[in-house]
Write a protein that holds these residues in place. Structure first.
Motif, PDB file in Angstrom:
ATOM      1  N   GLU A   1       0.655  -1.219   0.201  1.00  0.00           N
ATOM      2  CA  GLU A   1      -0.032  -0.053  -0.406  1.00  0.00           C
ATOM      3  C   GLU A   1       0.888   1.186   0.050  1.00  0.00           C
ATOM      4  OE1 GLU A   1      -2.756   0.715   3.208  1.00  0.00           O
ATOM      5  OE2 GLU A   1      -3.271  -1.875   3.292  1.00  0.00           O
ATOM      6  N   ALA A   2       2.297   1.361   0.816  1.00  0.00           N
ATOM      7  CA  ALA A   2       2.947   2.405   1.035  1.00  0.00           C
ATOM      8  C   ALA A   2       3.733   2.479  -0.783  1.00  0.00           C
ATOM      9  CB  ALA A   2       3.848   2.166   2.718  1.00  0.00           C
TER      10      ALA A   2
ATOM     11  N   ASP B   1       1.068   3.873  -2.823  1.00  0.00           N
ATOM     12  CA  ASP B   1       0.563   5.537  -2.612  1.00  0.00           C
ATOM     13  C   ASP B   1       0.506   6.489  -2.527  1.00  0.00           C
ATOM     14  OD1 ASP B   1      -1.300   6.835  -0.610  1.00  0.00           O
ATOM     15  OD2 ASP B   1       0.358   7.645   0.736  1.00  0.00           O
TER      16      ASP B   1
ATOM     17  N   HIS C   1       2.551   9.922  -3.889  1.00  0.00           N
ATOM     18  CA  HIS C   1       3.406  11.574  -3.221  1.00  0.00           C
ATOM     19  C   HIS C   1       2.474  12.491  -3.416  1.00  0.00           C
ATOM     20  CE1 HIS C   1       6.606   7.941  -3.616  1.00  0.00           C
ATOM     21  NE2 HIS C   1       5.134   6.912  -2.620  1.00  0.00           N
TER      22      HIS C   1
END
Ligand SMILES: [Zn+2]
Ligand SMILES: [Zn+2]
Length: 145
Positions: free
Chosen positions: A31-32, A35, A37
């Motif tokens: 997920e990170a 994600d 930015h």
């Protein structure tokens, strides 16, 4: 009942105990990584990834060294499979580095002004009250804090 695995990796005993946590952290990591930015500084986009990687290494480290809940075999397996960072853990065993956030924070060439990252400076020696290092977003990981 024989366990059916989809790949040929041989999982050491105890794997089933830690697998749910590792899967959860894996999902968070993915997920990170996807994600967007938007609006964040470029370095900030990487902070969650550093944080999760740290959490995962710390989990394995604690299970083996602090809680004695996983065998050496399973611990080594986790390192080999990349669930924990061997180099980071090696630092945690050293005096003064027990809480080190990430390896970048102790690489002198990565810092513009001094030889160590601001998050490595003990709280009582810092001038600013709130600290966030640019590498991983760490807010302080000196041993005494
Ligand atoms: Zn730090
Ligand atoms: Zn760091």
């Amino acid at each position: 009942m024989p366990k059916v695995r989809t790949n040929r990796i041989k999982y050491p005993d105890g794997w089933e105990l830690i697998e749910p946590t590792l899967r959860e952290l894996d999902a968070k990591m993915r997920e990170a990584e996807i994600d967007p930015h938007d609006g964040k500084r470029k370095c900030e986009g990487l902070w969650p990834i550093f944080k999760i990687a740290h959490q995962r290494s710390r989990y394995i480290f604690d299970l083996h060294y602090k809680r004695n809940e996983i065998s050496k075999e399973l611990y080594e397996f986790c390192l080999e499979q990349g669930y924990a960072d061997r180099n980071l853990i090696a630092k945690w065993k050293k005096l003064g580095y027990e809480r080190l956030c990430c390896l970048r924070c102790i690489q002198p060439r990565d810092h513009n002004f001094s030889t160590t990252c601001v998050c490595r400076v003990p709280q009582h020696l810092r001038e600013e009250k709130v600290v966030e290092c640019v590498h991983c977003g760490c807010r302080g990981c000196a041993s005494g804090d």
